[in-house]
Design an enzyme around this catalytic site. Structure first.
Site, short mmCIF file in Angstrom:
data_model
loop_
_atom_site.label_atom_id
_atom_site.label_comp_id
_atom_site.label_asym_id
_atom_site.label_seq_id
_atom_site.Cartn_x
_atom_site.Cartn_y
_atom_site.Cartn_z
N THR A 1 -58.42 -1.17 -19.58
CA THR A 1 -57.44 -0.18 -19.96
C THR A 1 -58.12 1.13 -19.82
O THR A 1 -59.63 1.16 -20.70
CB THR A 1 -56.41 -0.56 -21.40
N ASP A 2 -57.46 2.06 -19.91
CA ASP A 2 -57.90 3.62 -20.09
C ASP A 2 -58.30 4.34 -21.65
O ASP A 2 -58.66 5.33 -22.03
CB ASP A 2 -57.31 4.42 -19.86
N GLU A 3 -57.21 2.84 -22.58
CA GLU A 3 -57.12 3.27 -23.89
C GLU A 3 -58.85 3.09 -23.95
O GLU A 3 -58.77 3.64 -25.72
CB GLU A 3 -56.35 2.43 -24.02
N LYS B 1 -59.40 -4.35 -26.50
CA LYS B 1 -60.05 -4.68 -25.23
C LYS B 1 -61.19 -3.91 -24.76
O LYS B 1 -61.99 -4.66 -24.00
CB LYS B 1 -58.73 -4.20 -24.61
N TYR C 1 -55.57 -2.93 -30.70
CA TYR C 1 -55.54 -3.63 -29.50
C TYR C 1 -56.61 -2.94 -28.39
O TYR C 1 -57.52 -2.72 -27.63
CB TYR C 1 -53.83 -2.52 -28.97
P1 NAD Z 1 -47.60 -7.96 -20.42
O1 NAD Z 1 -47.21 -8.31 -22.35
O2 NAD Z 1 -46.87 -7.47 -20.23
O3 NAD Z 1 -48.17 -9.33 -19.96
C1 NAD Z 1 -48.98 -9.94 -20.90
C2 NAD Z 1 -49.47 -11.44 -20.22
O4 NAD Z 1 -49.92 -12.65 -20.79
C3 NAD Z 1 -47.91 -12.40 -21.05
O5 NAD Z 1 -47.38 -13.02 -20.28
C4 NAD Z 1 -48.09 -13.57 -21.99
O6 NAD Z 1 -47.57 -14.55 -22.07
C5 NAD Z 1 -49.33 -13.13 -21.86
N1 NAD Z 1 -50.55 -14.04 -22.65
C6 NAD Z 1 -50.75 -13.64 -23.92
N2 NAD Z 1 -52.13 -14.07 -24.71
C7 NAD Z 1 -51.88 -14.66 -23.89
C8 NAD Z 1 -52.74 -15.88 -24.05
N3 NAD Z 1 -53.72 -16.20 -25.18
N4 NAD Z 1 -53.24 -16.88 -23.23
C9 NAD Z 1 -52.47 -16.96 -22.29
N5 NAD Z 1 -51.64 -16.28 -21.48
C10 NAD Z 1 -51.33 -15.14 -22.55
O7 NAD Z 1 -48.97 -7.54 -20.33
P2 NAD Z 1 -49.14 -6.40 -19.00
O8 NAD Z 1 -48.15 -4.67 -19.80
O9 NAD Z 1 -48.73 -6.87 -17.68
O10 NAD Z 1 -51.15 -6.26 -18.90
C11 NAD Z 1 -51.75 -7.01 -18.50
C12 NAD Z 1 -52.78 -6.79 -18.45
O11 NAD Z 1 -53.17 -5.17 -18.81
C13 NAD Z 1 -53.70 -6.13 -20.07
O12 NAD Z 1 -55.02 -7.14 -19.98
C14 NAD Z 1 -53.57 -4.98 -21.05
O13 NAD Z 1 -54.22 -4.66 -21.45
C15 NAD Z 1 -53.48 -4.41 -18.92
N6 NAD Z 1 -53.29 -2.82 -18.83
C16 NAD Z 1 -51.92 -2.69 -18.73
C17 NAD Z 1 -51.52 -1.56 -18.79
C18 NAD Z 1 -49.95 -0.88 -18.98
O14 NAD Z 1 -49.54 0.30 -18.58
N7 NAD Z 1 -49.05 -1.30 -18.87
C19 NAD Z 1 -52.21 -0.50 -18.61
C20 NAD Z 1 -53.04 -0.68 -18.26
C21 NAD Z 1 -53.94 -2.23 -18.66
O1 DAU Z 2 -52.84 3.63 -21.40
C1 DAU Z 2 -52.60 2.31 -20.83
C2 DAU Z 2 -51.60 1.80 -21.96
O2 DAU Z 2 -50.62 1.71 -21.58
C3 DAU Z 2 -52.15 -0.29 -21.95
O3 DAU Z 2 -52.98 -0.47 -21.69
C4 DAU Z 2 -50.96 -1.00 -22.86
O4 DAU Z 2 -51.11 -2.36 -22.77
C5 DAU Z 2 -49.52 -0.36 -22.44
O5 DAU Z 2 -48.83 -0.70 -23.63
C6 DAU Z 2 -49.94 1.26 -22.48
O6 DAU Z 2 -49.96 2.24 -23.82
P1 DAU Z 2 -49.18 3.54 -24.25
O7 DAU Z 2 -49.54 2.74 -25.95
O8 DAU Z 2 -49.52 4.21 -23.84
O9 DAU Z 2 -48.04 2.54 -24.09
P2 DAU Z 2 -46.09 2.36 -24.98
O10 DAU Z 2 -44.93 2.78 -23.87
O11 DAU Z 2 -46.36 1.68 -25.86
O12 DAU Z 2 -46.18 4.43 -25.07
C7 DAU Z 2 -46.16 5.00 -24.84
C8 DAU Z 2 -46.19 6.63 -24.84
O13 DAU Z 2 -44.90 6.59 -25.42
C9 DAU Z 2 -46.86 6.51 -26.05
O14 DAU Z 2 -47.69 7.44 -26.32
C10 DAU Z 2 -45.62 6.22 -27.66
C11 DAU Z 2 -44.60 6.77 -27.14
N1 DAU Z 2 -43.25 6.19 -27.75
C12 DAU Z 2 -43.50 4.68 -27.67
C13 DAU Z 2 -42.53 4.30 -27.96
C14 DAU Z 2 -42.44 2.32 -27.29
C15 DAU Z 2 -41.79 6.62 -28.22
O15 DAU Z 2 -42.64 7.96 -28.24
N2 DAU Z 2 -41.44 5.99 -28.27
C16 DAU Z 2 -41.55 4.11 -28.23
O16 DAU Z 2 -40.32 3.81 -28.43
#
Ligand code: NAD
Ligand code: DAU
Length: 339
Positions: free
Chosen positions: A125-127, A157, A153
């Site tokens: 992730t970019d985080e 990562k 988190y």
């Molecule tokens: P998500 O939370 O929607 O899905 C995570 C999945 O992993 C779920 O199906 C969960 O059941 C499974 N899981 C959790 N713990 C597990 C374990 N111990 N063993 C096997 N399975 C397990 O997450 P997402 O948003 O789809 O993110 C997927 C990946 O992409 C993550 O690695 C996250 O860090 C990365 N990522 C997410 C975003 C985003 O914006 N959502 C952006 C950049 C990177």
């Molecule tokens: O940048 C990549 C990341 O993006 C991934 O690595 C993470 O898995 C993914 O969850 C996401 O993280 P963020 O924290 O950016 O996503 P989230 O949707 O939780 O929040 C997006 C922005 O909105 C953040 O600045 C917090 C804000 N927010 C979020 C929630 C849930 C609010 O203002 N209100 C809310 O209720």
């Protein structure tokens, strides 16, 4: 080829399983997922019966189960999406993030070493780069930006990324890492910002905006992330990190207002609540490397992607209503009750 996709019952992993089973009928997608609160078999309903898809319920931190799957299925490629992924949950309860995101990654890497694979890809992730100041729009995350994490988190990562790089150097494991910006699209769990806005609004609830809503995220439609990972596992250079993002920065308030407008709802639904602890200010990816080396560019604009996303949530109410009627009620009360 046999391709293991961990976390395939989650948001991005699920979209990736859909994409890969459709695009490569000759490959077999072996989905491993523990089915935590974030995993949902309904996400895989459309592909469960495909001949090139198999599902295994297993924990990536459970060495015995993972080794057994490797022994029986002999994977060629592993794409590790499985993670605890929600920053807010990591602030409340970090431990499970360390177990899944760090130990789980190490178990996957060990299995890859023991059984041999052509490629291990870590979905990061970019985080891991921390955040950028709001008043420096000229700054972007490149692959050279130092790791500088903010939340449990992102720290977990980053630790996983460092392990992957250690296995690549020490054991010559053929690894790649991608670091993507915020994804949006179908099948995203409604605790994340965009689906939370949609599900709250459709249930006549307020939309909680943390702090002043000026934090910036760089939004990418999930299909574009899937395309990028597919390119990296097939054409990316072993040992390399690739940033993925499409220069689509928006303040949280801009996103909230756009979604409210798409749903024909008033901005009066916005409720400013206490800020997230350690809240990262701005994420912004420089995708030059993946563009130059692999020819990747995003294919979906925010305007198109957000419309498709809103339409998907309107047309698939059962998918998310089932989620928000379960354990999520307790989560929501705990997270937003006194905020
Ligand atoms: P998500 O939370 O929607 O899905 C995570 C999945 O992993 C779920 O199906 C969960 O059941 C499974 N899981 C959790 N713990 C597990 C374990 N111990 N063993 C096997 N399975 C397990 O997450 P997402 O948003 O789809 O993110 C997927 C990946 O992409 C993550 O690695 C996250 O860090 C990365 N990522 C997410 C975003 C985003 O914006 N959502 C952006 C950049 C990177
Ligand atoms: O940048 C990549 C990341 O993006 C991934 O690595 C993470 O898995 C993914 O969850 C996401 O993280 P963020 O924290 O950016 O996503 P989230 O949707 O939780 O929040 C997006 C922005 O909105 C953040 O600045 C917090 C804000 N927010 C979020 C929630 C849930 C609010 O203002 N209100 C809310 O209720």
């Amino acid at each position: 080829m046999n391709i293991i996709v961990t976390g395939g019952a989650g948001f991005i992993g699920g979209n990736f399983c859909h994409y890969m089973t459709e695009k490569y009928p000759e490959d077999t997608i072996l989905c491993i997922d523990k089915l935590t609160y974030a995993g949902n078999m309904e996400t895989l309903a459309l592909i469960m019966d495909k001949p090139n898809f198999k599902f295994f319920q297993a924990d990536i931190a459970d060495r015995e189960s993972i080794n057994k799957i490797f022994e029986e299925e002999k994977p060629d490629i592993v794409v590790n999406f499985a993670a605890e992924s929600h920053v807010d949950r990591s602030i409340t309860d970090p431990e499970v993030f360390l177990r899944t995101n760090i130990i789980g990654t190490s178990v996957m890497l060990d299995a890859c070493r023991a059984y041999g694979i052509k490629r291990y890809h870590q979905v990061s992730t970019d985080e891991v780069y921390g955040d950028l100041p709001l008043d420096r729009p000229d700054l972007f995350f490149t692959e050279e930006t130092p790791i500088h994490t903010s939340s449990p988190y992102s720290a977990s990562k980053a630790a996983a990324d460092l392990l992957v790089q250690a296995y690549a150097r020490t054991y010559h494991l053929p690894c790649t890492i991608s670091r993507c910006s915020n994804n949006y699209g179908p099948y995203q769990f409604p605790e994340k910002l965009i689906p939370l806005i949609i599900s709250n609004v459709l249930n006549d609830k307020k939309v909680p905006v943390y702090g002043n809503g000026e934090n910036v995220r760089d939004w990418l439609y999930v299909d574009d992330h899937c395309i990028a990972i597919d390119l990296i596992i097939r054409k990316g250079t072993v040992g390399e990190v690739y940033n993925i993002g499409g220069h689509n920065e928006k303040t949280n308030l801009e996103v909230v207002k756009t979604v409210l407008a798409k749903l024909g709802k008033s901005e009066e639904l916005i409720s400013y609540v206490a800020d997230r602890l350690g809240h990262d200010r701005r994420y912004a990816i420089d995708p030059t490397k993946i563009h130059k080396e692999l020819g990747w560019l995003p294919t979906t604009t925010f305007e198109t992607g957000i419309q498709k996303t809103v339409d998907w949530y309107l047309n698939n109410r059962t998918w998310w209503e089932n989620i928000i009627s379960g354990e999520y009620i307790d989560y929501y009360e705990k997270m937003y009750g006194n905020r």
